[in-house]
Design an enzyme around this catalytic site. Sequence first.
Site, PDB file in Angstrom:
ATOM      1  NE  ARG A  15       3.398  -8.527   2.637  1.00 33.40           N
ATOM      2  CZ  ARG A  15       3.101  -9.739   2.154  1.00 33.40           C
ATOM      3  NH1 ARG A  15       1.872 -10.215   2.233  1.00 33.40           N
ATOM      4  NH2 ARG A  15       4.034 -10.487   1.616  1.00 33.40           N
ATOM      5  CG  ASP A  16       3.506 -12.894   4.313  1.00 36.24           C
ATOM      6  OD1 ASP A  16       2.269 -12.984   4.401  1.00 36.24           O
ATOM      7  OD2 ASP A  16       4.200 -13.728   3.699  1.00 36.24           O
ATOM      8  CG  HIS A 207       7.382 -15.875   0.477  1.00 37.80           C
ATOM      9  ND1 HIS A 207       7.395 -14.536   0.805  1.00 37.80           N
ATOM     10  CD2 HIS A 207       6.309 -16.391   1.126  1.00 37.80           C
ATOM     11  CE1 HIS A 207       6.390 -14.256   1.609  1.00 37.80           C
ATOM     12  NE2 HIS A 207       5.709 -15.371   1.818  1.00 37.80           N
ATOM     13  CG  HIS A 209       4.032 -19.322   4.408  1.00 33.76           C
ATOM     14  ND1 HIS A 209       3.163 -18.579   5.166  1.00 33.76           N
ATOM     15  CD2 HIS A 209       4.461 -18.497   3.421  1.00 33.76           C
ATOM     16  CE1 HIS A 209       3.058 -17.355   4.661  1.00 33.76           C
ATOM     17  NE2 HIS A 209       3.835 -17.277   3.604  1.00 33.76           N
ATOM     18  CB  CYS A 240      -1.921 -15.811   3.204  1.00 33.60           C
ATOM     19  SG  CYS A 240      -2.698 -14.855   1.890  1.00 33.60           S
ATOM     20  CG  ASN A 249       5.939 -15.594   6.155  1.00 33.43           C
ATOM     21  OD1 ASN A 249       4.876 -15.223   6.589  1.00 33.43           O
ATOM     22  ND2 ASN A 249       6.313 -15.405   4.911  1.00 33.43           N
TER      23      ASN A 249
HETATM   24  P1  HMG Z   1     -11.780  -5.167  -5.754  1.00 36.45           P
HETATM   25  O1  HMG Z   1     -12.918  -5.121  -4.782  1.00 36.45           O
HETATM   26  O2  HMG Z   1     -11.875  -6.088  -6.921  1.00 36.45           O
HETATM   27  O3  HMG Z   1     -11.361  -3.698  -6.257  1.00 36.45           O
HETATM   28  O4  HMG Z   1     -10.469  -5.524  -4.928  1.00 36.45           O
HETATM   29  P2  HMG Z   1     -12.116  -2.623  -7.087  1.00 36.45           P
HETATM   30  O5  HMG Z   1     -11.110  -2.037  -8.022  1.00 36.45           O
HETATM   31  O6  HMG Z   1     -13.422  -3.157  -7.640  1.00 36.45           O
HETATM   32  O7  HMG Z   1     -12.452  -1.521  -5.970  1.00 36.45           O
HETATM   33  C1  HMG Z   1     -13.357  -1.809  -4.909  1.00 36.45           C
HETATM   34  C2  HMG Z   1     -13.067  -0.877  -3.740  1.00 36.45           C
HETATM   35  O8  HMG Z   1     -11.737  -1.097  -3.276  1.00 36.45           O
HETATM   36  C3  HMG Z   1     -13.155   0.603  -4.109  1.00 36.45           C
HETATM   37  O9  HMG Z   1     -13.570   1.276  -2.929  1.00 36.45           O
HETATM   38  C4  HMG Z   1     -11.727   0.980  -4.358  1.00 36.45           C
HETATM   39  O10 HMG Z   1     -11.473   2.346  -4.141  1.00 36.45           O
HETATM   40  C5  HMG Z   1     -10.991   0.135  -3.345  1.00 36.45           C
HETATM   41  P3  HMG Z   1     -15.129   1.667  -2.669  1.00 36.45           P
HETATM   42  O11 HMG Z   1     -15.503   2.498  -3.883  1.00 36.45           O
HETATM   43  O12 HMG Z   1     -15.887   0.360  -2.595  1.00 36.45           O
HETATM   44  O13 HMG Z   1     -15.089   2.413  -1.375  1.00 36.45           O
HETATM   45  N1  HMG Z   1      -9.614  -0.155  -3.736  1.00 36.45           N
HETATM   46  C6  HMG Z   1      -8.548   0.094  -2.956  1.00 36.45           C
HETATM   47  N2  HMG Z   1      -8.441   0.618  -1.715  1.00 36.45           N
HETATM   48  C7  HMG Z   1      -7.202   0.748  -1.218  1.00 36.45           C
HETATM   49  N3  HMG Z   1      -6.087   0.370  -1.872  1.00 36.45           N
HETATM   50  C8  HMG Z   1      -6.155  -0.146  -3.101  1.00 36.45           C
HETATM   51  C9  HMG Z   1      -7.425  -0.301  -3.694  1.00 36.45           C
HETATM   52  N4  HMG Z   1      -7.851  -0.789  -4.888  1.00 36.45           N
HETATM   53  C10 HMG Z   1      -9.185  -0.684  -4.905  1.00 36.45           C
HETATM   54  N5  HMG Z   1      -5.049  -0.511  -3.736  1.00 36.45           N
HETATM   55  C11 HMG Z   1      -8.089  -5.449  -4.557  1.00 36.45           C
HETATM   56  C12 HMG Z   1      -9.218  -5.657  -5.566  1.00 36.45           C
HETATM   57  C13 HMG Z   1      -6.806  -5.879  -5.227  1.00 36.45           C
HETATM   58  C14 HMG Z   1      -8.035  -3.975  -4.176  1.00 36.45           C
HETATM   59  C15 HMG Z   1      -8.416  -6.301  -3.302  1.00 36.45           C
HETATM   60  O14 HMG Z   1      -8.681  -7.601  -3.703  1.00 36.45           O
HETATM   61  C16 HMG Z   1      -7.290  -6.296  -2.316  1.00 36.45           C
HETATM   62  O15 HMG Z   1      -6.971  -5.289  -1.691  1.00 36.45           O
HETATM   63  N6  HMG Z   1      -6.614  -7.462  -2.127  1.00 36.45           N
HETATM   64  C17 HMG Z   1      -5.440  -7.523  -1.299  1.00 36.45           C
HETATM   65  C18 HMG Z   1      -5.298  -8.883  -0.746  1.00 36.45           C
HETATM   66  C19 HMG Z   1      -4.025  -8.973   0.064  1.00 36.45           C
HETATM   67  O16 HMG Z   1      -3.404  -7.996   0.444  1.00 36.45           O
HETATM   68  N7  HMG Z   1      -3.659 -10.228   0.349  1.00 36.45           N
HETATM   69  C20 HMG Z   1      -2.511 -10.523   1.115  1.00 36.45           C
HETATM   70  C21 HMG Z   1      -1.203 -10.281   0.370  1.00 36.45           C
HETATM   71  S1  HMG Z   1      -0.705 -11.525  -0.798  1.00 36.45           S
HETATM   72  C22 HMG Z   1       0.062 -12.690   0.131  1.00 36.45           C
HETATM   73  O17 HMG Z   1      -0.037 -12.648   1.323  1.00 36.45           O
HETATM   74  C23 HMG Z   1       0.929 -13.697  -0.527  1.00 36.45           C
HETATM   75  C24 HMG Z   1       2.401 -13.342  -0.418  1.00 36.45           C
HETATM   76  O18 HMG Z   1       2.752 -13.104   0.937  1.00 36.45           O
HETATM   77  C25 HMG Z   1       3.245 -14.466  -0.966  1.00 36.45           C
HETATM   78  C26 HMG Z   1       2.975 -15.800  -0.326  1.00 36.45           C
HETATM   79  O19 HMG Z   1       2.842 -15.917   0.886  1.00 36.45           O
HETATM   80  O20 HMG Z   1       2.946 -16.753  -1.088  1.00 36.45           O
HETATM   81  C27 HMG Z   1       2.732 -12.077  -1.205  1.00 36.45           C
HETATM   82 MG    MG Z   2       3.664 -15.185   2.583  1.00 41.90          MG
END
Ligand code: HMG
Ligand code: MG
Length: 302
Positions: A15-16, A207, A209, A240, A249
């Site tokens: 995933r990450d 966690h 990096h 990320c 990571n």
């Molecule tokens: P948004 O645009 O604010 O969402 O995104 P919304 O509720 O307004 O919906 C907009 C559209 O997104 C709609 O579709 C929804 O159906 C769809 P449309 O009508 O335009 O076709 N939607 C979704 N689709 C699939 N799955 C869902 C979902 N929710 C809404 N769950 C949202 C908000 C949270 C969805 C968006 O910002 C997003 O997906 N962000 C994910 C970002 C991400 O994955 N980042 C990487 C992970 S975090 C990380 O890496 C850090 C970590 O590793 C720790 C570290 O390293 O420190 C964990």
């Molecule tokens: Mg990470």
Amino acid sequence: MQMPGKVRIVEVGPRDGLQNEKTQISTETKVELIARLGAAGLKSIETGAFVSAKWVPQMADSAAVMQHMVRLEGVNYPVLTPNLQGFEAALAAGAQEISIFASASESFSRKNINCSIAESLERFRPVMAAANSAGIPVRGYLSCVLGCPYEGEIAPLQVANVTAALYQMGCYEVSLGDTIGTGTPGKTLKMLEAVIKLVPVDKLAGHFHDTYAQALVNIYASLQMGVAVYDASVSGLGGCPYATGASGNVATEEVVYLLHGLGLETGIDLDALVSTSRWISEQLGRTPKASLALSAQATRLT
Ligand code: HMG
Ligand code: MG
């Protein structure tokens, strides 16, 4: 504080690690990576994210990955779910553990999940309630605990407060993410001191990096504070998409090498892990980031 007697590793490579790859990785390759990691002895393997495919295209096949992967007895396969929509999709795909993810930085929260920290916590409440009713354990992630690409320094008290909010909401453990790898052991200790005042140390994970080659020393510092769970990514894959400059990571094989060297058991077969690191690097057409995977004799030295 005493060093823990036993350490658990959460493998986040599928995933990450893969979420940041530019070229699309096939579902088949992801499934094989998960199988190889399980065979190497990893007991917790994060397999994907039920997030918007527009935001993170690389995770769009998370349901297909779950459908095709072979689940080993005694292994957890958590997935990320940012909201109820993601939770429902994860549940339908057969998820048995999920993770919610918040940030200690307001700017990063907006860039990553398009809402403020407070809004994100409100969004997680129904996810937590639904997970509780389904009997699904929830892990929490907190990003930017040792620095933010947009805001710079993040106060340890701020990290402590959001960690406490995730813990009090019902996360069984909160993983503290140095998302951009700017942490040093000194900063890590100060941050942990603040967090441990609000959340028990056995409910925390690290966690790290490796942007500035500080990840292993930060883990060593965290071990001294009693933190006994670490996220790591095979071959140091990762970054990320919303953290400019975040490199990989910490590599799982390097963490295992460190822990075994300290006499801490992990149950992980370092040889099998190093082969997996070499294999996934070949699949991605890159040189392994972890020096262990480059060394023919590394595992014979342990
Ligand atoms: P948004 O645009 O604010 O969402 O995104 P919304 O509720 O307004 O919906 C907009 C559209 O997104 C709609 O579709 C929804 O159906 C769809 P449309 O009508 O335009 O076709 N939607 C979704 N689709 C699939 N799955 C869902 C979902 N929710 C809404 N769950 C949202 C908000 C949270 C969805 C968006 O910002 C997003 O997906 N962000 C994910 C970002 C991400 O994955 N980042 C990487 C992970 S975090 C990380 O890496 C850090 C970590 O590793 C720790 C570290 O390293 O420190 C964990
Ligand atoms: Mg990470």
